[in-house]
Design a protein around this motif. Sequence first.
Motif, short mmCIF file in Angstrom:
data_model
loop_
_atom_site.label_atom_id
_atom_site.label_comp_id
_atom_site.label_asym_id
_atom_site.label_seq_id
_atom_site.Cartn_x
_atom_site.Cartn_y
_atom_site.Cartn_z
N ASN A 121 30.78 30.18 40.65
CA ASN A 121 31.82 29.18 40.95
C ASN A 121 32.68 29.54 42.16
N TYR A 122 32.31 30.61 42.85
CA TYR A 122 32.99 30.95 44.11
C TYR A 122 31.87 31.15 45.14
N GLU A 123 32.02 30.51 46.30
CA GLU A 123 30.94 30.51 47.29
C GLU A 123 30.54 31.92 47.69
N ALA A 124 31.54 32.77 47.98
CA ALA A 124 31.20 34.12 48.48
C ALA A 124 30.48 34.94 47.42
N HIS A 125 30.79 34.70 46.15
CA HIS A 125 30.06 35.41 45.08
C HIS A 125 28.64 34.86 44.95
N ALA A 126 28.49 33.53 45.03
CA ALA A 126 27.14 32.95 44.98
C ALA A 126 26.28 33.56 46.08
N ARG A 127 26.87 33.71 47.27
CA ARG A 127 26.11 34.27 48.41
C ARG A 127 25.77 35.74 48.16
N GLU A 128 26.72 36.51 47.61
CA GLU A 128 26.43 37.93 47.40
C GLU A 128 25.34 38.11 46.34
N MET A 129 25.14 37.09 45.48
CA MET A 129 24.07 37.15 44.48
C MET A 129 22.78 36.54 45.01
N GLY A 130 22.76 36.17 46.30
CA GLY A 130 21.52 35.71 46.91
C GLY A 130 21.30 34.21 46.84
N HIS A 131 22.37 33.45 46.54
CA HIS A 131 22.24 32.00 46.48
C HIS A 131 22.97 31.37 47.67
N SER A 132 22.78 30.07 47.85
CA SER A 132 23.27 29.43 49.07
C SER A 132 24.79 29.27 49.08
N GLY A 133 25.41 29.11 47.91
CA GLY A 133 26.83 28.82 47.90
C GLY A 133 27.13 27.35 48.12
N GLU A 134 26.08 26.53 48.28
CA GLU A 134 26.28 25.08 48.38
C GLU A 134 26.83 24.58 47.06
N ARG A 135 27.55 23.44 47.12
CA ARG A 135 28.11 22.89 45.89
C ARG A 135 27.01 22.20 45.09
N GLU A 136 26.58 22.88 44.04
CA GLU A 136 25.59 22.31 43.12
C GLU A 136 26.31 22.00 41.82
N PRO A 137 25.70 21.15 40.97
CA PRO A 137 26.36 20.91 39.68
C PRO A 137 26.64 22.24 38.98
N PRO A 138 27.79 22.35 38.31
CA PRO A 138 28.09 23.62 37.64
C PRO A 138 27.12 23.87 36.51
N PHE A 139 26.87 25.15 36.22
CA PHE A 139 26.07 25.45 35.04
C PHE A 139 26.85 26.43 34.16
N PHE A 140 26.49 26.41 32.90
CA PHE A 140 27.28 27.12 31.90
C PHE A 140 26.41 28.03 31.05
N PHE A 141 27.02 29.09 30.57
CA PHE A 141 26.40 29.91 29.52
C PHE A 141 27.50 30.26 28.55
N GLN A 142 27.18 30.95 27.48
CA GLN A 142 28.19 31.24 26.47
C GLN A 142 28.24 32.71 26.12
N LYS A 143 29.42 33.12 25.70
CA LYS A 143 29.57 34.38 24.99
C LYS A 143 29.97 34.03 23.56
N ASN A 144 29.98 35.02 22.70
CA ASN A 144 30.38 34.80 21.32
C ASN A 144 31.89 35.00 21.20
N PRO A 145 32.55 34.22 20.34
CA PRO A 145 34.00 34.42 20.18
C PRO A 145 34.36 35.88 19.91
N ASP A 146 33.57 36.57 19.11
CA ASP A 146 33.95 37.95 18.78
C ASP A 146 33.55 38.95 19.87
N ASN A 147 33.03 38.47 21.00
CA ASN A 147 32.88 39.33 22.19
C ASN A 147 34.20 39.48 22.93
N LEU A 148 35.17 38.60 22.62
CA LEU A 148 36.49 38.70 23.26
C LEU A 148 37.23 39.91 22.68
#
Length: 229
Positions: free
Chosen positions: A34-61
Amino acid sequence: MPDTVFSPPEPVLLPVLGTASLFPVRRVYCVGRNYEAHAREMGHSGEREPPFFFQKNPDNLVNNGGRFPYPALSSSVHHEVELVVALKAGGAEIDADGAIAAIFGYGVGIDFTRRDLQAEAKAAGKPWTAAKAFEFSAPVSPITPVASGKHPFENRIWLSVNGDMRQDATTAEMIWRVPEIICELSRLFTLAPGDVILTGTPAGVGAVHRGDRVDCGVDGVATLSVDVI
Ligand code: MN
């Protein structure tokens, strides 16, 4: 109490700044790239694409950070500092005004990631669960309630390891802003009070090691300190 075959799990409760009341956690959603410079450092374009989501478990907090036990089966665990959004209302297909009205408060958290397992999963087209949703993987600060309509949308977000600044950015750099994230999430899932969203990390992610001290914060919201053990 209904008669259950074993004791139900304890609810996950986060402290709320300025009150003795606790915030009960329902689900934990996380936003990818969700930050362009991070997307780029991970090897992606950083272009605005639809957001994608994943989950953690509540008890991982993990309340207030404290100690982060280095997880098994990884030799590359990365820090990702993120603005945390805590919801007091929900629904499906929430509009922008509804998104703002649904926000109870904010915190800062770390999306600890087994980067080696994530890279393997990406390469194999497999899910990220083992890379993301492991024990103790999401230390979070207490929740700061929204005060008089002030939302942390242009606030410094930072993380240091052993005093060296590693991530230093502003929440204004988010590709998908907080209300947009809530709108998009609510098209995919029915949101509800108690849902928590980790809104993505800025550039500068990197490995942590046992013995490291990690400090982070979102200015005007909260700080958090974690010792890697
Ligand atoms: Mn993340």
